[in-house]
Scaffold this active site. Structure first.
Site, short mmCIF file in Angstrom:
data_model
loop_
_atom_site.label_atom_id
_atom_site.label_comp_id
_atom_site.label_asym_id
_atom_site.label_seq_id
_atom_site.Cartn_x
_atom_site.Cartn_y
_atom_site.Cartn_z
N ASP A 323 0.82 -1.20 0.00
CA ASP A 323 0.00 0.00 0.00
C ASP A 323 0.86 1.26 0.00
OD1 ASP A 323 -2.72 1.15 0.29
OD2 ASP A 323 -1.92 1.90 2.19
N GLU A 352 1.39 -0.59 -4.92
CA GLU A 352 0.27 0.29 -5.23
C GLU A 352 0.86 1.64 -5.66
OE1 GLU A 352 -3.60 2.61 -3.40
OE2 GLU A 352 -1.70 2.46 -2.33
N ASP A 419 -10.57 1.64 -4.56
CA ASP A 419 -10.29 3.08 -4.43
C ASP A 419 -10.88 3.91 -5.56
OD1 ASP A 419 -8.84 3.09 -2.01
OD2 ASP A 419 -7.03 2.42 -3.03
#
Length: 572
Positions: A323, A352, A419
């Site tokens: 992340d 990410e 997201d």
């Protein structure tokens, strides 16, 4: 000749080892200007011998540049080289460390690749290249064990909010293994499952404890074992950019202030800690519950590396999705890669990164990223319909020019995620538009990526609406869309040119994109008609088999027919 466009550096992706024998070398030049391109090369310590000469071949074509490539071999693995470039007007120039020169250069100024060292070779993750990813938001996928439901759990399918929970868990994922096998996915990526106060779990309280509302370490091992038995890999989500504000180290800082031994684990501006108006650096600009970790601190670094290694060994997971990885220093990720690959040399490491990630994809850090630029170009061409086929191809080629061949085959080509708004919603509910984007996902270079529910037509706007509960009632699922995904999964698995084949654009006008995927054994032609009208397309072959329609194609006057908003995958 546009000499300003000529470019090469002695670094990835312009030069790198394909293996212990072959060096791949790339040169950039202006679009459609070059007639011939050659590379002169020899052992860097051979001062008297003649240079060998190889032709370079065009491998990428953007609107501005063409990229030429050659594979060269020197037994001693030490390279000295320069380029010869000829345009269509007969002008010939040479290119070496000094730049563009008019006469064939002396050896002193040649590019040098000192040694094709084993330690610099990138080990690609071959199992991942042939995979199909399925992303799960655990709380919203399936409730398999109501006994671990959190307090205040909402009825399945209720309207989602930022903080409500619905009881999805690891048992719920285990219960759907037959569903995954029927669909044809080979890799599950779950958003975080570690102890956290939120429904999304990106503010971790304890990196060593599975959140009880999902299960426990034993249930995680059971999930991985059963997935492996079904031929499915499992990827966990690591949140190392920040912790939760209730993580033991940050709690200690809140309690003890400057006397805390963990104060250097974070970036504190002043004391005492203020969580209402954060006086410390956080994820984004407003997430007070997510204080940013100082990964340059040796203690923090070692703690997080041990977490990464622990779950690789403890649960036998197949890799990590990282992340906010672009906000963590490169030295941390180099150390992370070394630790994880030592524990499992075939582990898949995914960053990410919502933009191009070349600095993280040099072979010493990550194996892949979530390819958000792919999503954006699909949005613009298929959903928003605001760019041309030529522009789409330019973006595809430009994006691919940033990385090595191995990395391109490992990019996670997503069209949405937890997201983002759902792609079908971005298409205003038009399934035909979405299906064309999915067809590109499955036929372009890289790994197809499904966000749970896309395969049965789920919609949703921006977070948290894109995180709705999975729809399991047959009557509320788009079965035709499910079978569409299922068939594309089958086609990709059984036609390796869609995994390993080169990409060559064949047509990019009138909202039609056509390209070839070719290997030595297979030759596929893909045509995507992004028009609400029927179109005819000129082709350079006389017969072929449509893999999706499962029938021989009809070719008249060297043309194939493309139905409105349709695609063809033709095996020649």
């Amino acid at each position: 000749m546009n000499k300003h466009a000529i470019h090469h550096i002695t670094d990835v992706p312009y030069v790198y080892g394909k293996n212990t024998e072959i060096l791949i070398v790339k040169l950039r030049a202006a679009s459609k200007e070059i007639k011939n391109c050659r590379i002169y090369y020899k052992d860097r310590y051979d001062f008297n011998g003649e240079f060998k000469v190889n032709e370079m071949y065009k491998v990428l074509e953007t609107e501005l540049f063409d990229f030429y490539e050659a594979e060269i071999f020197i037994e001693e693995k030490r390279y000295r080289y320069f380029f010869e470039v000829e345009d269509f007007n007969g002008e010939v120039i040479y290119y070496n460390e000094r730049g563009v020169i008019e006469k064939k250069p002396s050896e002193d100024n040649a590019f040098i690749y000192p040694y094709l060292a084993i330690g610099d070779l990138y080990e690609e993750v071959k199992w991942a290249q042939e995979g199909i990813v399925y992303q799960i938001f655990p709380d919203r996928f399936n409730n398999g064990d109501t006994s671990n439901d959190p307090e205040g759990v909402k009825p399945w399918g209720d309207k989602v909010t930022i903080d409500n929970m619905f009881g999805g868990d690891l048992q719920g994922i285990i219960d759907k293994l037959d569903y995954f096998k029927d669909l044809g996915v080979t890799m599950i990526y779950m958003t975080p499952i570690f102890l956290s106060q939120s429904n999304h779990k990106y503010n971790t309280r304890d990196y060593y404890k599975i959140d009880p509302c999902f299960g426990d370490a034993g249930k995680a091992r059971e999930l991985v074992n059963k997935c492996h038995a079904a031929g499915i890999k499992v990827i966990f989500d690591a949140v190392f950019n920040h912790s939760g504000h209730d993580f033991f180290a940050f709690k200690d800082v809140m309690e003890k202030g400057q006397k805390s031994k963990y104060k250097s684990w974070y970036f504190i501006n002043d004391y005492p800690i203020n969580t209402e108006n954060p006086n410390y650096i956080t994820f984004s600009n407003y997430e007070s519950t997510m204080p940013k970790l100082n990964t340059s601190n040796p203690e923090v670094k070692n703690y997080l590396l041990e977490v990464g290694e622990f779950w690789i060994k403890e649960a036998q997971i197949d890799g990590w999705r990282l992340d906010v990885s672009d906000e963590i220093d490169h030295s941390f990720w180099r150390a992370f890669r070394e630790r994880i690959k030592k524990a499992n040399e075939e582990a898949f490491i995914i960053g990410e990164i919502m933009h191009e990630g070349a600095s993280f994809l040099r072979g010493d850090q990550m194996d892949s990223i979530m390819n958000y630029p792919f999503r954006q170009m699909c949005l613009d061409f298929f959903a928003r319909r605001c760019i041309s086929a030529s522009e789409l191809n330019h973006i595809l080629e430009t994006n691919r020019s940033l990385y090595t061949h191995s990395i391109n085959k490992q990019m996670l080509n997503l069209i949405d995620s937890h997201d983002t708004p759902r792609f079908l919603t971005e298409c205003e509910g038009d399934v035909k538009r979405m299906k064309l984007a999915v067809a590109l996902q499955y036929t372009y270079i890289g790994i197809p990526y499904i966000y749970y529910g896309d395969e049965i037509g789920m919609e949703g706007g921006a977070d948290p609406d894109s995180r709705r509960c999975m729809v399991w009632e047959d009557e509320n699922q788009n079965k035709e869309l499910f079978n569409f995904y299922k068939k594309l999964n089958y086609i990709r698995k059984n036609n390796k040119a869609l995994v390993h084949g080169n990409y060559k654009n064949m047509f990019k006008k009138d909202n039609i994109l056509a390209f070839k995927r070719e290997t030595k054994l297979e030759n596929l032609y893909i045509a995507i008609n992004n028009n609400y009208e029927e179109k005819n397309l000129k082709v350079d072959f006389s017969e072929g088999f449509d893999l999706y329609e499962e029938k021989e194609i009809e070719i008249k006057n060297n043309e194939i027919k493309l139905e409105p908003m349709s695609f063809r995958i033709i095996k020649m």
